[in-house]
Design a protein around this motif. Structure first.
Motif, mmCIF file in Angstrom:
data_model
loop_
_atom_site.group_PDB
_atom_site.id
_atom_site.type_symbol
_atom_site.label_atom_id
_atom_site.label_comp_id
_atom_site.label_asym_id
_atom_site.label_seq_id
_atom_site.Cartn_x
_atom_site.Cartn_y
_atom_site.Cartn_z
ATOM 1 N N GLU A 1 0.849 -1.197 0.000
ATOM 2 C CA GLU A 1 0.000 0.000 0.000
ATOM 3 C C GLU A 1 0.885 1.248 0.000
ATOM 4 O OE1 GLU A 1 -3.499 2.195 2.671
ATOM 5 O OE2 GLU A 1 -2.393 0.467 3.471
ATOM 6 N N LEU A 2 0.637 2.144 -0.959
ATOM 7 C CA LEU A 2 1.352 3.415 -1.054
ATOM 8 C C LEU A 2 0.442 4.533 -0.567
ATOM 9 C CD1 LEU A 2 3.974 4.868 -2.106
ATOM 10 C CD2 LEU A 2 2.702 5.259 -4.240
ATOM 11 N N VAL A 3 0.948 5.369 0.352
ATOM 12 C CA VAL A 3 0.177 6.474 0.918
ATOM 13 C C VAL A 3 0.945 7.770 0.683
ATOM 14 C CG1 VAL A 3 -0.822 7.456 3.009
ATOM 15 C CG2 VAL A 3 -0.820 4.974 2.676
ATOM 16 N N PHE A 4 0.264 8.770 0.120
ATOM 17 C CA PHE A 4 0.878 10.083 -0.112
ATOM 18 C C PHE A 4 0.828 10.875 1.195
ATOM 19 C CE2 PHE A 4 0.316 14.605 -1.582
ATOM 20 C CZ PHE A 4 1.635 14.792 -1.988
ATOM 21 N N ILE A 5 1.997 11.220 1.738
ATOM 22 C CA ILE A 5 2.070 12.019 2.969
ATOM 23 C C ILE A 5 1.809 13.482 2.661
ATOM 24 C CG2 ILE A 5 3.551 12.745 4.875
ATOM 25 C CD1 ILE A 5 5.069 10.100 4.558
ATOM 26 N N GLY A 6 2.433 13.970 1.596
ATOM 27 C CA GLY A 6 2.236 15.357 1.210
ATOM 28 C C GLY A 6 3.513 15.970 0.672
ATOM 29 N N GLU A 7 3.380 17.203 0.216
ATOM 30 C CA GLU A 7 4.548 17.996 -0.175
ATOM 31 C C GLU A 7 5.033 18.665 1.110
ATOM 32 O OE1 GLU A 7 5.911 21.464 -3.392
ATOM 33 O OE2 GLU A 7 3.819 20.773 -3.314
ATOM 34 N N THR A 8 5.890 17.950 1.830
ATOM 35 C CA THR A 8 6.241 18.349 3.193
ATOM 36 C C THR A 8 7.043 19.635 3.241
ATOM 37 O OG1 THR A 8 8.178 16.900 3.060
ATOM 38 C CG2 THR A 8 6.167 15.979 4.026
ATOM 39 N N SER A 9 7.761 19.930 2.205
ATOM 40 C CA SER A 9 8.406 21.230 2.034
ATOM 41 C C SER A 9 8.488 21.486 0.544
ATOM 42 C CB SER A 9 9.797 21.260 2.700
ATOM 43 O OG SER A 9 10.641 20.267 2.159
ATOM 44 N N HIS A 10 8.930 22.651 0.182
ATOM 45 C CA HIS A 10 8.843 23.063 -1.210
ATOM 46 C C HIS A 10 9.520 22.051 -2.134
ATOM 47 C CE1 HIS A 10 8.331 25.693 -4.574
ATOM 48 N NE2 HIS A 10 9.633 25.859 -4.753
ATOM 49 N N ASP B 1 4.534 7.000 2.245
ATOM 50 C CA ASP B 1 4.698 5.798 3.060
ATOM 51 C C ASP B 1 4.348 4.602 2.198
ATOM 52 O OD1 ASP B 1 5.556 6.664 5.610
ATOM 53 O OD2 ASP B 1 3.530 7.361 6.093
ATOM 54 N N LEU B 2 5.215 3.592 2.214
ATOM 55 C CA LEU B 2 4.958 2.352 1.494
ATOM 56 C C LEU B 2 4.979 1.215 2.504
ATOM 57 C CD1 LEU B 2 4.598 0.722 -1.131
ATOM 58 C CD2 LEU B 2 7.109 0.620 -1.292
ATOM 59 N N TYR B 3 3.863 0.480 2.591
ATOM 60 C CA TYR B 3 3.747 -0.630 3.532
ATOM 61 C C TYR B 3 3.775 -1.934 2.749
ATOM 62 C CZ TYR B 3 2.254 3.122 6.631
ATOM 63 O OH TYR B 3 2.204 4.286 7.356
ATOM 64 N N THR B 4 4.783 -2.760 3.013
ATOM 65 C CA THR B 4 4.940 -3.989 2.254
ATOM 66 C C THR B 4 5.797 -4.994 3.021
ATOM 67 O OG1 THR B 4 5.888 -4.973 0.240
ATOM 68 C CG2 THR B 4 6.858 -2.915 1.014
ATOM 69 N N PRO B 5 5.489 -6.287 2.922
ATOM 70 C CA PRO B 5 6.360 -7.296 3.550
ATOM 71 C C PRO B 5 7.753 -7.334 2.946
ATOM 72 C CG PRO B 5 4.183 -8.212 3.052
ATOM 73 C CD PRO B 5 4.254 -6.881 2.375
ATOM 74 N N ASP B 6 7.891 -6.860 1.707
ATOM 75 C CA ASP B 6 9.203 -6.886 1.058
ATOM 76 C C ASP B 6 10.185 -5.898 1.687
ATOM 77 O OD1 ASP B 6 8.495 -8.867 -0.747
ATOM 78 O OD2 ASP B 6 7.665 -7.418 -2.175
ATOM 79 N N ALA B 7 9.680 -5.021 2.563
ATOM 80 C CA ALA B 7 10.563 -4.066 3.234
ATOM 81 C C ALA B 7 11.033 -4.578 4.588
ATOM 82 C CB ALA B 7 9.854 -2.722 3.409
ATOM 83 N N CYS B 8 10.713 -5.827 4.912
ATOM 84 C CA CYS B 8 11.112 -6.386 6.213
ATOM 85 C C CYS B 8 12.583 -6.803 6.188
ATOM 86 C CB CYS B 8 10.236 -7.585 6.558
ATOM 87 S SG CYS B 8 8.515 -7.118 6.910
ATOM 88 N N PRO B 9 13.212 -6.783 7.352
ATOM 89 C CA PRO B 9 14.631 -7.150 7.417
ATOM 90 C C PRO B 9 14.840 -8.642 7.177
ATOM 91 C CG PRO B 9 13.765 -6.782 9.619
ATOM 92 C CD PRO B 9 12.686 -6.358 8.673
ATOM 93 N N ILE B 10 16.001 -8.974 6.676
ATOM 94 C CA ILE B 10 16.380 -10.348 6.373
ATOM 95 C C ILE B 10 17.519 -10.733 7.317
ATOM 96 C CG2 ILE B 10 17.257 -11.903 4.598
ATOM 97 C CD1 ILE B 10 16.165 -9.853 2.532
ATOM 98 N N PRO B 11 17.371 -11.812 8.064
ATOM 99 C CA PRO B 11 18.452 -12.202 8.993
ATOM 100 C C PRO B 11 19.761 -12.443 8.251
ATOM 101 C CG PRO B 11 16.440 -13.429 9.459
ATOM 102 C CD PRO B 11 16.216 -12.720 8.156
ATOM 103 N N ASN B 12 20.840 -11.993 8.850
ATOM 104 C CA ASN B 12 22.157 -12.235 8.273
ATOM 105 C C ASN B 12 22.549 -13.694 8.472
ATOM 106 O OD1 ASN B 12 22.374 -9.525 7.653
ATOM 107 N ND2 ASN B 12 23.477 -9.013 9.527
#
Length: 737
Positions: free
Chosen positions: A458-467, A473-484
């Motif tokens: 899921e992609l969420v637009f936070i905003g144009e936080t500054s000029h 925000d991107l919520y996805t299982p693919d962004a989870c850490p992988i054990p070394n």
């Protein structure tokens, strides 16, 4: 308004104000100090009808009365005192962008309406070489007069003399992510850290400051000392000057830091005195605690300062520099990593969302992570075919698109707290109206998976936080850490050598530094606190540390208490066994190459207990010294409680050397040996075949093959057997054979 009331004398005292009143010499404004005693004499100015004369630091007579700081004389010759000298008040509210002091005086002679005259003068700093100039600014209200005095005598100087040495504000070990602030330990003028040393004949006192001066009788305070020694006969010696302050790191970068000061008073042989102050991070010592450790060498004095303000603060690592593509692996300081490219989508189906602009327009946003977006055609785009984020306004025809960042200018870094995900920043997008380039920031958050159902991204637009900066925000299982992968097991003393990661193909032959237990490295006369110790250490071999209670430990290092200076010391020896302490058990040894690749560290744990219950630990830092003819050991420090550090400089056994090539005899067999083995195998196989033939075909016992007559008369035993006998093997029932 910054007003400093420095002197206000009651009116009853003004009747006797004929004596001179000194102007202040120590008016401090932040980092500036003003010395107004130089403003002696009088300053005059005329407005065409009236002459005004000011005497700011010395009272003068006016209109037949004394004690005035200013006098007004009309064209008709009448004089009126404008303010009494003893009523002076100071502030620093001078006109903007100017250095100087405002001086105000009240209780002058009465005006026609019975109000008392008063005046103020802004004494401002003039340029070098500029003559003193008094200017009349007017009567700001009835009987209130305003002046400006431009003079070099009103220029400030630094409040603390010369600037503090480099590093006092903030200092970091090279390559470290921690910062120390020594100035937090700087005491104000007149205060010092103190300690003393008791000897049989006299008591020596020591006064010390960090990045600041101490008072030391007879010292030149224009170049003040940082440490002062006072003998029992009240003689004073500088043990090093503030201006000479330098900083260096301890073995553990978070344990504290070391200060050295030099150029102190000379000893009897002409050697300048100097001092070493080791500042230890000690959170429990909110009130710093100073200990005198002894004289390191001739005229070199050693101190330890334990302080909570001696602890470092962590600093955020610098933002990563954009690269041309995402990394395959984003490493972390923890036991996991990220794979940013696993979040990438096909260019034809990127992540999408909608968001409102400041002007109320709804935009479509197409974003990829470590990939590009197809179908985005901004006019005059700076991103070319490498668009990583696209903004589309579909409310107009034709639709308008902008590149929000280029996939060839990307930076990836870890999000906090650890395990949360990672942050991707794209730069190099299309220019805004301000000509600033558009950029995109994507916070890729880990979404944990429970069960077999994998949630969609899921992609969420936070905003144009500054000029011109767009955040998502991107919520996805693919962004989870992988054990070394688990780290390789540590190298122990049982290994033949320590492989070098810094020098591929080379090893450290640490066993060459092992010595016999009675010939281990010996370091004598080390003072720690109030006690004096000897130390012995060895590399992967025991040391002689026999006078100990616990015989279960095989000591790799030994701490020997030689002298307890304080008679009531908690760990003063009470028997011969109390003199020795094992610094680590030989069986716990681990070896690891140091970060610089110029040696390795041998660590022993599980030594004898300290009073706190902690087990003693020994770290031996073996450093490569190509010019060393023999190994030389020196005691470095007690880097933290019950952890001792020794340094060994050596060549043989300390420097990485090419890994030995396995010899043929040990790694394989020669061709001749292989030939003979083959011959033996063939002979054994042949004999086995003959035995089988004799038993199954001829019906004779196998032992007949060993009969000498049979062997002599049967050069070809098979020649007399009919061929059909072999065919029978294939046609008849095997049970009949």
């Amino acid at each position: 308004m910054r007003v400093l009331l420095l002197c206000c004398v009651a009116l009853l005292a003004l009747a006797h104000s004929g004596q001179a009143i000194d102007c202040r010499d120590n008016l401090v404004d932040n980092d500036d100090v003003y010395s107004l005693s130089k403003l002696t004499g009088t300053f005059s100015v005329s407005d065409g009808n009236t002459m005004y004369t000011l005497s700011l630091c010395e009272p003068m007579s006016c209109g037949g009365e004394s004690g005035y700081a200013g006098c007004q004389k009309t064209a008709s010759g009448h004089e009126y005192g404008m303010g009494k000298q003893g009523t002076i008040m100071y502030s620093f509210d001078v006109p903007q962008d100017q250095d100087g002091v405002r001086m105000a005086f009240t209780h002058g002679m009465e005006c026609s309406n019975h109000d008392q005259r008063q005046f103020a003068v802004n004494a401002v700093c003039a340029d070098e070489g500029e003559a003193d100039t008094l200017m009349y600014d007017g009567e700001t209200s009835h009987c209130k007069y305003e002046f400006t005095l431009r003079t070099t005598k009103a220029c400030p100087k630094p409040a603390s003399g010369p600037p503090p040495p480099v590093g006092c504000d903030a200092w970091s070990p090279i390559g470290s992510q921690v910062v120390y602030e020594p100035k937090k330990l700087t005491l104000p003028s007149g205060e010092t850290y103190t300690t003393q040393m008791d000897t049989t004949n006299e008591i020596f006192e020591f006064d010390l400051n960090v990045c600041g001066p101490v008072e030391c009788e007879g010292a030149d305070m224009t170049d003040p000392p940082a440490v002062c020694q006072t003998t029992g006969s009240r003689k004073h010696f500088s043990l090093g000057k503030v201006a000479s302050t330098t900083f260096s790191a301890l073995t553990s970068e978070r344990a504290g830091y070391r200060i050295e000061v030099s150029n102190g008073d000379r000893c009897h042989d002409g050697t300048p005195r100097q001092s070493r102050i080791t500042v230890f991070c000690s959170p429990e010592d909110v009130e710093p605690r100073l200990l005198y450790m002894g004289e390191l060498s001739h005229c070199e004095y050693d101190f330890s300062l334990y302080a909570a303000d001696g602890c470092p603060k962590e600093v955020a690592p610098p933002s990563p520099v954009p690269t041309s593509e995402c990394p395959e692996i984003l490493a972390t300081d923890d036991a996991f990593h990220y794979a940013p490219k696993s979040v990438a989508m096909p260019a034809s189906s990127p992540y999408t969302t909608k968001g409102m602009g400041d002007e109320g327009t709804e935009y479509l946003y197409e974003v990829n992570v470590c990939g590009t977006v197809a179908g985005c055609y901004p006019s005059n785009s700076a991103s070319g075919n490498h668009i990583a984020a696209c903004q589309t306004n579909k409310d107009v025809s034709p639709e308008i698109q902008f590149s929000l960042g280029s996939s060839t200018s990307v930076a990836v870094e870890e999000l906090m707290p650890p395990g949360e995900g990672f942050k991707v920043t794209y730069t190099g997008g299309d220019g805004c109206s301000s000509n600033d380039e558009r950029r995109t920031v994507i916070y890729a958050h880990c979404v944990q998976v429970s069960g077999d159902a994998i949630p969609p991204a899921e992609l969420v637009f936070i905003g144009e936080t500054s000029h011109c900066i767009y955040e998502f925000d991107l919520y996805t299982p693919d962004a989870c850490p992988i054990p070394n992968a688990p780290p390789p097991p540590p190298v122990t003393c049982s290994a033949a050598s320590l492989p070098s990661a810094k020098h591929p193909g080379k090893v450290y032959e640490f066993h060459k530094l092992a010595r016999g237990s009675t010939a281990a490295h010996h370091m004598a006369g080390i003072q720690i606190g109030d006690d004096v110790y000897d130390f012995t250490s060895n590399i992967c071999a025991p040391v002689d540390c026999t006078a100990r209670r616990d015989k279960s430990i095989s000591p790799a290092g030994c701490q020997i208490l030689m002298e307890a200076v304080a008679s009531d010391d908690d760990h003063a020896p009470t028997s011969s066994q109390a003199h020795m302490y094992a610094l680590g058990d030989l069986s716990t040894a681990t070896l690891e190459e140091n970060d610089s690749g110029d040696g390795y560290v041998v660590t022993y744990t599980g030594g004898d207990e300290c009073h706190s219950g902690d087990r003693r630990q020994l770290n031996i830092h073996v450093l490569c010294d190509e010019g060393a003819n023999e190994a030389v050991a020196s005691f470095e420090e007690e880097s933290s409680h019950c952890v001792y550090d020794v340094i060994i400089h050596a060549s043989n056994g300390a420097c990485a050397v090419p890994a030995p090539t396995p010899s043929p005899d040990s790694s394989g067999m020669s061709g001749v040996a292989i030939f003979f083995i083959v011959v033996i195998v063939v002979v054994i196989a042949s004999v086995g075949s003959l035995l089988a033939y004799q038993t199954y075909f001829k019906g004779e016992p196998a032992s007949a093959l060993l009969d000498c007559e049979f062997l002599a008369g049967c050069s070809n035993p098979c020649a007399s057997r009919p061929a059909y006998q072999f065919e029978r093997l294939a046609t008849e029932d095997p049970d009949d054979l």
